[in-house]
Design an enzyme around this catalytic site. Structure first.
Site, short mmCIF file in Angstrom:
data_model
loop_
_atom_site.label_atom_id
_atom_site.label_comp_id
_atom_site.label_asym_id
_atom_site.label_seq_id
_atom_site.Cartn_x
_atom_site.Cartn_y
_atom_site.Cartn_z
CG LEU A 73 -1.97 -1.14 1.28
CD1 LEU A 73 -2.73 -1.10 2.60
CD2 LEU A 73 -2.94 -1.10 0.11
CG ASN A 100 -8.61 0.78 -3.48
OD1 ASN A 100 -7.82 0.67 -2.56
ND2 ASN A 100 -9.28 -0.26 -3.98
CB CYS A 131 -5.94 -3.58 5.50
SG CYS A 131 -6.06 -2.65 3.98
CE LYS A 166 -9.75 -5.03 -5.21
NZ LYS A 166 -8.68 -4.22 -5.85
CB ILE A 192 -11.72 -12.01 -5.79
CG1 ILE A 192 -10.83 -12.49 -6.95
CG2 ILE A 192 -13.00 -12.83 -5.70
CD1 ILE A 192 -10.33 -13.93 -6.86
N GLY A 244 -10.26 -10.24 -11.71
CA GLY A 244 -9.41 -11.40 -11.44
C GLY A 244 -9.02 -12.06 -12.74
N GLY A 245 -7.88 -11.66 -13.29
CA GLY A 245 -7.38 -12.29 -14.50
C GLY A 245 -7.99 -11.80 -15.80
N GLY A 266 -6.59 -5.67 -13.82
CA GLY A 266 -5.47 -5.42 -12.93
C GLY A 266 -4.12 -5.74 -13.52
#
Length: 303
Positions: A73, A100, A131, A166, A192, A244-245, A266
């Site tokens: 982070l 975010n 976190c 999230k 995710i 995710g991917g 991402g």
């Protein structure tokens, strides 16, 4: 003519493609490469109350069909984001953005979100609950329905913008977590986040990453992400942002059939900085190929 427009909590997006937080900086960095106004929106770099240097290096490791990161982070803190980063972004991106937010206590989340709520550019909050809870023994907030509900309600009480939570995939059953978010007032869910993974260097015989383990992302996690989006869609009635991917327009359609109203990209941004632009450009042809005229018609279509 196909319609790529979608809506998140009453805010219309030109298309459902959103760069995921942590893979797109604060956005203006990518504006040097292309006009980022082609994006649906973007989720900017995870922001905490105080500046964070992040974890020791090395903190990135490549692996088959993905990558592992333990950046920790790293960010300049909410005050600098308001005074420096958001004004820079406003010069090149003219749509609402997703903030975010991360924290290590409920008060962290509340204070950071309260600080950002007055920023006109921010359309939604995306609250990262992966976190470690410093007041709860170090376990991630997102592993407990009670902790998730507490953060959701606390943030909702101090902001006026929609709040998307999230979710972490590192749980036995994601459905109770999702239901707890909805019951506490969440406007939507993002899922995710990364899976927990690691690499070991065969020469040194030690973990590649300094902190030993990190977040595993990339194409290899897509089946897990799709499964969780599918499960959560059946359990809640609030919008879902799936991720995710995601690497292609076909991936976007697949996530929307599973139940996502929009999709984040991402790790692909780190492989190809033009990934989101290419996916957006390919989306109309992919829709035509599969007989889709309006993306809104396919949300949850696989159920």
């Amino acid at each position: 003519m196909v319609n790529t427009k979608v809506s998140l909590s009453g805010i219309e997006l030109d298309n459902p493609v959103i760069p995921a937080s942590g893979t797109f900086g604060f956005g203006y960095e990518f504006a040097e490469l292309y006009d980022i106004n082609c994006l649906g929106t973007l989720s900017f770099k995870g922001t905490t109350l105080s500046p964070r240097f992040g974890n020791p290096t090395p903190r990135i490791a490549e692996c088959e069909a993905g990558m592992i990161n333990a950046v920790g982070l790293q960010n300049p803190g909410v005050a600098a984001v308001k005074s420096t980063e958001l004004p820079k972004l406003a010069q090149c991106f003219h749509k609402p953005v997703m903030a975010n937010v991360s924290g290590f206590s409920v008060d962290d989340y509340v204070q950071t979100c309260r600080e950002l709520d007055s920023e006109a550019q921010i359309g939604w909050f995306e609250v990262n609950i992966s976190c470690p809870n410093v007041h709860g023994g170090g376990m991630a907030f997102g592993t407990s329905p009670e902790a998730v509900a507490e953060i959701t309600a606390a943030v909702k009480s101090v902001v006026t913008k929609p709040v998307y939570i999230k979710l972490s995939p590192n749980v036995t059953d994601i459905v109770p977590i999702a239901r707890a978010c909805e019951a506490a007032g969440a406007d939507g869910l993002s899922l995710i986040n990364t899976l927990l993974g690691m690499r070991i260097d065969l020469r040194t015989k030690k973990p590649v990453i300094a902190s030993k383990m990190g977040g595993f992302s990339g194409p290899a996690i897509k089946p897990v992400a799709l499964r969780m989006v599918y499960q959560v869609y059946e359990a809640v009635s609030i919008p879902i942002i799936g991720m995710g991917g995601v690497c292609s327009a076909e991936d976007v359609i697949e996530f929307m059939l599973a139940g996502a109203s929009a999709v984040e990209v991402g790790a692909a941004n780190l492989v190809d900085p033009l990934a989101c632009k290419k996916i957006i450009e390919a989306l109309p042809a992919a829709m035509e190929k599969y007989g889709i005229t309006n993306l809104n018609d396919i949300i949850g279509g696989a159920h």
